[in-house]
Scaffold this motif. Structure first.
Motif, PDB file in Angstrom:
ATOM      1  N   SER A 231      -4.008   1.730 -10.036  1.00 11.15           N
ATOM      2  CA  SER A 231      -2.651   1.470  -9.546  1.00 11.15           C
ATOM      3  C   SER A 231      -2.057   0.219 -10.181  1.00 11.15           C
ATOM      4  CB  SER A 231      -2.662   1.300  -8.028  1.00 11.15           C
ATOM      5  OG  SER A 231      -2.871   2.542  -7.420  1.00 11.15           O
ATOM      6  N   GLN A 232      -0.760   0.279 -10.388  1.00 14.82           N
ATOM      7  CA  GLN A 232      -0.022  -0.890 -10.870  1.00 14.82           C
ATOM      8  C   GLN A 232       1.201  -1.115  -9.995  1.00 14.82           C
ATOM      9  OE1 GLN A 232      -0.754   1.625 -13.355  1.00 14.82           O
ATOM     10  NE2 GLN A 232      -2.679   0.514 -13.701  1.00 14.82           N
ATOM     11  N   VAL A 233       1.625  -2.373  -9.933  1.00  6.17           N
ATOM     12  CA  VAL A 233       2.793  -2.733  -9.119  1.00  6.17           C
ATOM     13  C   VAL A 233       3.997  -2.948 -10.035  1.00  6.17           C
ATOM     14  CG1 VAL A 233       3.748  -4.454  -7.525  1.00  6.17           C
ATOM     15  CG2 VAL A 233       1.317  -3.844  -7.406  1.00  6.17           C
ATOM     16  N   ASP A 234       5.126  -2.408  -9.637  1.00  8.47           N
ATOM     17  CA  ASP A 234       6.390  -2.696 -10.329  1.00  8.47           C
ATOM     18  C   ASP A 234       6.974  -3.937  -9.662  1.00  8.47           C
ATOM     19  OD1 ASP A 234       9.062  -2.868 -11.092  1.00  8.47           O
ATOM     20  OD2 ASP A 234       9.271  -0.693 -11.321  1.00  8.47           O
ATOM     21  N   GLY A 235       6.903  -5.061 -10.387  1.00 10.89           N
ATOM     22  CA  GLY A 235       7.342  -6.341  -9.827  1.00 10.89           C
ATOM     23  C   GLY A 235       8.812  -6.347  -9.414  1.00 10.89           C
ATOM     24  N   GLN A 250     -11.022  -1.936  -1.857  1.00  7.57           N
ATOM     25  CA  GLN A 250     -11.695  -2.770  -2.855  1.00  7.57           C
ATOM     26  C   GLN A 250     -11.288  -4.241  -2.770  1.00  7.57           C
ATOM     27  OE1 GLN A 250     -14.032  -2.173  -5.349  1.00  7.57           O
ATOM     28  NE2 GLN A 250     -14.409  -0.262  -4.285  1.00  7.57           N
ATOM     29  N   VAL A 251     -10.410  -4.552  -1.813  1.00  7.96           N
ATOM     30  CA  VAL A 251      -9.891  -5.930  -1.699  1.00  7.96           C
ATOM     31  C   VAL A 251      -9.436  -6.388  -3.095  1.00  7.96           C
ATOM     32  CG1 VAL A 251     -10.283  -8.209  -0.682  1.00  7.96           C
ATOM     33  CG2 VAL A 251     -11.615  -6.260   0.120  1.00  7.96           C
ATOM     34  N   ALA A 252      -8.595  -5.551  -3.695  1.00  5.03           N
ATOM     35  CA  ALA A 252      -8.183  -5.779  -5.084  1.00  5.03           C
ATOM     36  C   ALA A 252      -6.782  -6.368  -5.191  1.00  5.03           C
ATOM     37  CB  ALA A 252      -8.221  -4.448  -5.846  1.00  5.03           C
ATOM     38  N   ILE A 253      -6.082  -6.519  -4.031  1.00  2.00           N
ATOM     39  CA  ILE A 253      -4.669  -6.918  -4.115  1.00  2.00           C
ATOM     40  C   ILE A 253      -4.477  -8.320  -3.545  1.00  2.00           C
ATOM     41  CG2 ILE A 253      -2.287  -6.210  -3.624  1.00  2.00           C
ATOM     42  CD1 ILE A 253      -3.324  -3.418  -2.979  1.00  2.00           C
ATOM     43  N   THR A 254      -3.742  -9.133  -4.282  1.00  2.00           N
ATOM     44  CA  THR A 254      -3.366 -10.468  -3.799  1.00  2.00           C
ATOM     45  C   THR A 254      -1.852 -10.610  -3.961  1.00  2.00           C
ATOM     46  OG1 THR A 254      -3.875 -11.282  -6.007  1.00  2.00           O
ATOM     47  CG2 THR A 254      -5.562 -11.622  -4.304  1.00  2.00           C
ATOM     48  N   LEU A 255      -1.331 -11.665  -3.387  1.00  4.03           N
ATOM     49  CA  LEU A 255       0.103 -11.944  -3.524  1.00  4.03           C
ATOM     50  C   LEU A 255       0.262 -13.136  -4.471  1.00  4.03           C
ATOM     51  CD1 LEU A 255       2.347 -10.368  -2.079  1.00  4.03           C
ATOM     52  CD2 LEU A 255       2.648 -12.341  -0.584  1.00  4.03           C
ATOM     53  N   SER A 256       1.115 -12.983  -5.456  1.00  6.51           N
ATOM     54  CA  SER A 256       1.297 -14.073  -6.437  1.00  6.51           C
ATOM     55  C   SER A 256       2.160 -15.178  -5.825  1.00  6.51           C
ATOM     56  CB  SER A 256       1.983 -13.518  -7.689  1.00  6.51           C
ATOM     57  OG  SER A 256       3.290 -13.112  -7.354  1.00  6.51           O
ATOM     58  N   ALA A 257       2.263 -16.271  -6.540  1.00  2.88           N
ATOM     59  CA  ALA A 257       3.055 -17.420  -6.053  1.00  2.88           C
ATOM     60  C   ALA A 257       4.508 -17.016  -5.816  1.00  2.88           C
ATOM     61  CB  ALA A 257       2.967 -18.555  -7.059  1.00  2.88           C
ATOM     62  N   ASP A 258       5.002 -16.048  -6.579  1.00  2.31           N
ATOM     63  CA  ASP A 258       6.397 -15.625  -6.372  1.00  2.31           C
ATOM     64  C   ASP A 258       6.478 -14.392  -5.459  1.00  2.31           C
ATOM     65  OD1 ASP A 258       5.254 -13.940  -8.216  1.00  2.31           O
ATOM     66  OD2 ASP A 258       7.007 -13.827  -9.534  1.00  2.31           O
ATOM     67  N   GLN A 265      -7.217  -5.203 -11.917  1.00  3.53           N
ATOM     68  CA  GLN A 265      -7.603  -3.930 -12.545  1.00  3.53           C
ATOM     69  C   GLN A 265      -9.121  -3.778 -12.694  1.00  3.53           C
ATOM     70  OE1 GLN A 265      -5.383  -1.251 -13.517  1.00  3.53           O
ATOM     71  NE2 GLN A 265      -4.208  -2.428 -12.035  1.00  3.53           N
ATOM     72  N   ASP A 266      -9.849  -4.883 -12.602  1.00  2.49           N
ATOM     73  CA  ASP A 266     -11.318  -4.779 -12.668  1.00  2.49           C
ATOM     74  C   ASP A 266     -11.878  -4.222 -11.365  1.00  2.49           C
ATOM     75  OD1 ASP A 266     -11.458  -5.753 -15.192  1.00  2.49           O
ATOM     76  OD2 ASP A 266     -11.717  -7.838 -14.560  1.00  2.49           O
ATOM     77  N   TYR A 267     -11.128  -4.362 -10.296  1.00  2.00           N
ATOM     78  CA  TYR A 267     -11.613  -3.910  -8.995  1.00  2.00           C
ATOM     79  C   TYR A 267     -10.991  -2.583  -8.548  1.00  2.00           C
ATOM     80  CZ  TYR A 267     -13.190  -8.795  -8.375  1.00  2.00           C
ATOM     81  OH  TYR A 267     -13.786 -10.022  -8.502  1.00  2.00           O
ATOM     82  N   CYS A 268      -9.773  -2.303  -8.991  1.00  2.00           N
ATOM     83  CA  CYS A 268      -9.034  -1.132  -8.487  1.00  2.00           C
ATOM     84  C   CYS A 268      -9.748   0.169  -8.846  1.00  2.00           C
ATOM     85  CB  CYS A 268      -7.625  -1.124  -9.082  1.00  2.00           C
ATOM     86  SG  CYS A 268      -6.654   0.309  -8.586  1.00  2.00           S
ATOM     87  N   VAL A 269      -9.890   1.063  -7.869  1.00  2.00           N
ATOM     88  CA  VAL A 269     -10.537   2.358  -8.126  1.00  2.00           C
ATOM     89  C   VAL A 269      -9.518   3.513  -8.146  1.00  2.00           C
ATOM     90  CG1 VAL A 269     -12.811   1.681  -7.268  1.00  2.00           C
ATOM     91  CG2 VAL A 269     -11.116   2.627  -5.668  1.00  2.00           C
ATOM     92  N   GLY A 270      -8.232   3.177  -8.041  1.00  2.00           N
ATOM     93  CA  GLY A 270      -7.203   4.209  -8.157  1.00  2.00           C
ATOM     94  C   GLY A 270      -7.124   5.163  -6.985  1.00  2.00           C
ATOM     95  N   VAL A 285       0.127   5.202  -9.448  1.00  2.00           N
ATOM     96  CA  VAL A 285      -1.263   5.446  -9.849  1.00  2.00           C
ATOM     97  C   VAL A 285      -1.207   6.141 -11.204  1.00  2.00           C
ATOM     98  CG1 VAL A 285      -3.499   6.435  -9.213  1.00  2.00           C
ATOM     99  CG2 VAL A 285      -1.875   5.803  -7.419  1.00  2.00           C
ATOM    100  N   THR A 286      -1.557   5.418 -12.262  1.00  2.00           N
ATOM    101  CA  THR A 286      -1.414   5.992 -13.601  1.00  2.00           C
ATOM    102  C   THR A 286      -2.729   5.901 -14.374  1.00  2.00           C
ATOM    103  OG1 THR A 286      -0.634   3.877 -14.442  1.00  2.00           O
ATOM    104  CG2 THR A 286       1.046   5.446 -13.776  1.00  2.00           C
TER     105      THR A 286
END
Ligand code: SF4
Ligand code: SF4
Ligand code: SF4
Length: 309
Positions: A231-235, A250-258, A265-270, A285-286
């Motif tokens: 999965s990818q996020v459209d900012g 997978q606890v693969a998502i965090t929130l950026s400073a903005d 992507q090393d953790y995401c299993v799609g 999901v691509t």
């Protein structure tokens, strides 16, 4: 392609651990899940998930991993691949092979297909969001075993293929799992686990595998892998609401400073669970890696298990 020689791996068939011989088969014979023991097993399922919350503690963690056969030294065992049934095709070519194609191909090759009587994870949690009838499928010899134990029933190929479509429609996630400890649940003798082939259609809420993964240490988390899609996020679309963060197994998502969701992507299993929690349609999901030729090849590559379908 002959899955016993896939990639650079040498042929390696599952070998039961000697220390478990006898004891595990005795438990399977005497206690393994049957209609009469189904309810106690549901309670055990809930305990397993509750226990996984302590997997990162120094005292209980190693014991839990041993009990669940997630021993980090046993790299060949207990792993799964995600075959998300709802991938995004807008950026892909028209003739692309999607995870669902491999799932259907595997079912088509099976000599016998059984459905478990009900989704044991959703039954344990009285799930009201997803039906219990669209659940684990067991193939060939493993299918016959669950039918013999009266915890499953034979279905036709036509029915099995229709269930894949139904699972996709319902938003369930496909997972091909080989979890050694499940021999106790479904009643496989230790020596027949190389025939254990399970295709599950899992919900983000009740699935034991997803919930264990969420709580697990990273060495256990990485036993679940993507089939080539992440999965990818459209900012531009992300509103920083954080709804996608907690459900990620997978606890693969965090929130950026903005305040934009960022997926490691090393953790995401799609699995696409984040996508189903995003009200702003900001997640896709691509395909990020080529897919292998069959579901069996993923088992072989990951755990050098030449599973017999
Ligand atoms: S693994 Fe998935 S399909 Fe199988 S019992 Fe659990 S949630 Fe249901
Ligand atoms: S980021 Fe999304 S697709 Fe990737 S593992 Fe987490 S929930 Fe699944
Ligand atoms: S759920 Fe969607 S909008 Fe909210 S943080 Fe995640 S990606 Fe952004």
């Amino acid at each position: 392609m002959d899955h016993t020689t896939a990639g650079n791996h040498k042929k390696q068939i599952y070998t039961p651990k000697k220390s478990w011989l006898g004891i595990s088969d005795w438990i399977v014979d005497k206690i393994g899940v049957r209609p009469a023991t189904w309810k106690p097993v549901l309670k055990v399922f809930k305990l397993i998930v509750a226990g996984s919350k302590y997997m990162n503690t120094p005292l209980f963690g190693p014991i839990y991993k041993r009990l669940m056969m997630f021993d980090p030294e046993e790299k060949r065992y207990s792993h799964g691949t995600i075959f998300n049934l709802n991938v995004d095709l807008s950026e892909q070519g028209e003739s692309v092979v999607v995870p669902m194609d491999l799932v259907k191909d595997m079912l088509s090759k099976a000599s016998f297909i059984a459905s478990s009587n009900a989704c044991i994870c959703r039954d344990a949690n009285n799930c009201s969001d997803y039906p219990k009838e669209v659940c684990c499928l067991f193939l060939s010899k493993s299918g016959k075993t669950v039918v013999e134990h009266r915890v499953g029933y034979e279905i036709s190929l036509e029915d099995a293929l229709a269930r894949v479509d139904k699972a996709a429609e319902l938003g369930l996630v496909g997972q091909a799992l080989w979890v050694e400890v499940e021999q106790f649940i479904w009643g496989f003798s230790n020596q027949t686990m190389e025939h254990f082939v399970e295709m599950c259609f899992c919900c983000p809420c009740c699935c034991v595998a997803f919930n264990i993964s969420k709580n697990a240490s990273r060495d256990v988390k990485k036993r679940f892998r993507p089939s080539g899609w992440t999965s990818q996020v459209d900012g531009e679309l992300c509103q920083g609401c954080e709804n996608c963060i907690e459900p990620c197994p997978q606890v693969a998502i965090t929130l950026s400073a903005d305040s934009k969701a960022v997926i490691n992507q090393d953790y995401c299993v799609g699995c696409g669970i984040c996508k189903t929690h995003c009200e702003y349609d900001a997640i896709r999901v691509t395909q990020t890696r080529p897919m292998l030729g069959s579901v069996q090849e993923y088992f072989f590559e990951d755990g050098a298990l030449a599973l017999k379908i």
